[in-house]
Scaffold this active site. Structure first.
Site, PDB file in Angstrom:
ATOM      1  N   LYS A  15       0.839  -1.209   0.000  1.00 32.35           N
ATOM      2  CA  LYS A  15       0.000   0.000   0.000  1.00 32.35           C
ATOM      3  C   LYS A  15       0.868   1.252   0.000  1.00 32.35           C
ATOM      4  CE  LYS A  15      -2.875   0.980   3.685  1.00 32.35           C
ATOM      5  NZ  LYS A  15      -2.807   2.393   4.129  1.00 32.35           N
ATOM      6  N   ARG A  42       2.984   5.960  -3.210  1.00 28.75           N
ATOM      7  CA  ARG A  42       4.145   6.780  -3.588  1.00 28.75           C
ATOM      8  C   ARG A  42       4.430   6.706  -5.082  1.00 28.75           C
ATOM      9  NH1 ARG A  42       4.075   5.636   1.663  1.00 28.75           N
ATOM     10  NH2 ARG A  42       5.374   6.752   3.167  1.00 28.75           N
ATOM     11  N   GLY A  84      -5.232   8.188   5.427  1.00 28.94           N
ATOM     12  CA  GLY A  84      -4.280   9.089   6.079  1.00 28.94           C
ATOM     13  C   GLY A  84      -3.054   9.311   5.219  1.00 28.94           C
ATOM     14  N   SER A  94       6.780   9.231  12.381  1.00 27.10           N
ATOM     15  CA  SER A  94       5.736   8.991  11.385  1.00 27.10           C
ATOM     16  C   SER A  94       6.297   9.127   9.976  1.00 27.10           C
ATOM     17  CB  SER A  94       4.599  10.007  11.574  1.00 27.10           C
ATOM     18  OG  SER A  94       3.797  10.042  10.418  1.00 27.10           O
ATOM     19  N   ASP A 106       1.737  -1.172  12.058  1.00 27.32           N
ATOM     20  CA  ASP A 106       0.431  -1.648  11.566  1.00 27.32           C
ATOM     21  C   ASP A 106       0.136  -3.077  12.001  1.00 27.32           C
ATOM     22  OD1 ASP A 106      -0.081   0.779  10.368  1.00 27.32           O
ATOM     23  OD2 ASP A 106       0.777   0.187   8.450  1.00 27.32           O
TER      24      ASP A 106
HETATM   25  C1  S3P Z   1       2.324   4.753   6.307  1.00 31.93           C
HETATM   26  C2  S3P Z   1       2.896   5.050   7.516  1.00 31.93           C
HETATM   27  C3  S3P Z   1       2.342   4.623   8.808  1.00 31.93           C
HETATM   28  C4  S3P Z   1       1.364   3.480   8.658  1.00 31.93           C
HETATM   29  C5  S3P Z   1       0.398   3.682   7.527  1.00 31.93           C
HETATM   30  C6  S3P Z   1       1.126   3.898   6.211  1.00 31.93           C
HETATM   31  C7  S3P Z   1       2.943   5.280   5.082  1.00 31.93           C
HETATM   32  O1  S3P Z   1       1.686   5.711   9.415  1.00 31.93           O
HETATM   33  O2  S3P Z   1       0.650   3.278   9.863  1.00 31.93           O
HETATM   34  O3  S3P Z   1      -0.438   2.528   7.397  1.00 31.93           O
HETATM   35  O4  S3P Z   1       2.608   4.795   3.976  1.00 31.93           O
HETATM   36  O5  S3P Z   1       3.777   6.183   5.192  1.00 31.93           O
HETATM   37  P1  S3P Z   1       2.499   6.789  10.290  1.00 31.93           P
HETATM   38  O6  S3P Z   1       3.634   7.194   9.461  1.00 31.93           O
HETATM   39  O7  S3P Z   1       1.601   7.928  10.561  1.00 31.93           O
HETATM   40  O8  S3P Z   1       2.886   6.034  11.530  1.00 31.93           O
END
Ligand code: S3P
Length: 437
Positions: A23, A28, A95, A167, A317
């Site tokens: 994912k 990206r 997110g 993050s 995750d």
């Molecule tokens: C992700 C980063 C993580 C992860 C999300 C995907 C990413 O979140 O939990 O499922 O693709 O950069 P955080 O970076 O906010 O921890």
């Protein structure tokens, strides 16, 4: 909607699976392809709802993207080629789309409004908008620091930022903004997090360097990015559900091919080994970029584990799954330093505790983690499970249900389409579609 969940076949789970594309890498590839020159071809793209939210948002910004199954072609518009969108961009439940796009839009010549579903609209966005200000960016949020947001594109300047949250989403937003700044920007992470953005930008021609400390990233502004082919490895966070299933159910032996083995993502494999799991890994030949390989898992009795803050990013995750595994391990496990779980698609500490208690698991909620007492047999309290609208909780429920001694029911199972639309058909492949008596 409700789904009936079956218990595991008596001889365990067996077979080979190639799970869908990663994912994080799929998001990206779309975004970096969009701001490059020329065509980007993506193979084994994840057709989950989150990545489709990114695709739709980019299309609404004037990028031509054609998808045929998991084959995607993106006509790059160059670094500042996005068009003023005619309506608010719909981030859905994602997110990653929201936070990364804030960084990508901050230096464009447009104003864009972002909206999300009810879960996404509760998630914190100041963690992105505040550090983006250091580049001269302007992102307006609601009074609660959430969506809806309006990004007012500005001319950006170089910045040095010390992050206060571990993050990869925030880091990636800052790296994207740095591409639009004059000069070289520096981003210092709190702890190392997944580095897919850095790896992919390098492959597209950007000058992005990670220092030996593993947390200091320097990004030269205004690179010339050239479109290219991206082959997305399978998502270890999706494979993790079946890896955990094989580790949980006696008699199991399953193999997963071409899975992402990026060291910032393999925490689940290390943790499983530490718990006494039987895991073997054969890396694929790899010239550069993202690592991948074959993972084989055989059932073995597990023992308890302790995890702290520094362990969290590479397994963020998978922590609900770790709690589930700990619930059938020998001894008491403790997870701390994981308060980030509270701001995921759901409050994953509260919801994991709630769901595992339905199996009779003794589990205690901490502000920043969980304490889990393992035991060999569970004692189902109620058959009614609920994803709470969170894909990873729904899948954890389905895997835990394999260990139950009766059929279980899963409410809101549609959430699983966010990251793994073929989850139940893949589960059937390794359970043999066996219906138990
Ligand atoms: C992700 C980063 C993580 C992860 C999300 C995907 C990413 O979140 O939990 O499922 O693709 O950069 P955080 O970076 O906010 O921890």
């Amino acid at each position: 909607m409700m789904k009936i969940l079956q218990k595991a076949p008596k001889n365990g789970l067996h077979g080979n699976l190639t799970v869908p594309g990663d994912k994080s890498i799929s998001h990206r590839a779309l975004m970096i392809g969009a701001i490059s020159e020329g065509k980007t071809v993506i193979e084994h793209f994840l057709c989950g709802e989150d990545c489709l939210s990114t695709m739709k948002a980019l299309q609404d910004l004037g990028v031509k993207i054609v998808r045929n199954g998991s084959h995607v072609e993106v006509e790059g518009v160059g670094q500042t080629g996005f068009k003023q969108p005619e309506k608010p961009l719909d981030m859905g439940n994602s997110g990653t789309t929201t936070r990364l796009m804030m960084g990508l839009l901050a230096g464009q010549n447009l104003d864009a409004k972002m909206e999300g579903d009810s879960s996404l609209s509760k998630r914190p966005m100041k963690r992105v908008s505040e550090p983006l200000k250091k580049f001269g960016a302007k992102v307006e949020l609601s009074d609660q620091g959430t969506l809806p947001a309006v990004v007012h594109g500005k001319k950006l300047h170089e910045a040095t930022i010390k992050m206060d949250v571990a993050s990869a989403q925030v880091k990636s937003a800052l790296i994207f903004a740095a591409l639009y700044a004059d000069g070289t920007s520096t981003i210092v992470e709190k702890l190392p997090t997944r580095d897919h953005t850095e790896i992919m930008l390098r492959a597209f021609g950007a000058d992005v360097k990670t220092a030996e400390d593993g947390v200091t990233i320097s990004v030269s502004g205004k690179p010339r990015l050239k479109g290219r082919k991206v082959v997305v490895p399978s998502d270890i966070s999706s494979a993790a559900f079946f890896i955990a299933a094989a580790a949980l159910i006696p008699g199991s032996e399953t193999t997963f091919e071409n899975v992402s083995l990026n060291p910032t993502r393999t925490g689940i494999l290390h943790v499983l080994c530490k718990m006494g799991g039987n895991v073997s890994i054969v890396p694929d030949p790899n010239e550069s970029g993202e690592q991948s390989g074959t993972i084989r898992v055989k059932y073995a009795p597990l023992r308890a584990i302790e995890l702290a803050e520094e362990d969290v990013p590479s397994i963020i995750d998978e922590l609900p799954l770790v709690a589930m595994l700990a619930a059938s391990a020998d001894g008491t496990s403790k997870i701390t330093g994981a308060a980030e779980l509270r701001v995921k698609e759901t409050d994953r500490i509260a919801v994991t505790v709630q769901e595992l208690r339905k199996f009779g698991v003794e589990i205690e909620e901490l502000e920043d983690g969980m304490i889990i007492k393992g035991r060999e047999n569970w004692n189902v309290q109620t058959q009614k499970l609920d994803s709470h609208g969170d894909h990873r909780i729904g899948m954890m429920d389905a895997i835990a249900a394999l260990k139950a001694d009766c059929e279980m029911e899963l409410e809101n199972e549609a959430a699983i389409d966010i990251s793994y639309p073929t989850f139940f058909s893949d589960l059937e492949k390794i359970t043999g579609g066996v219906k138990n008596d």
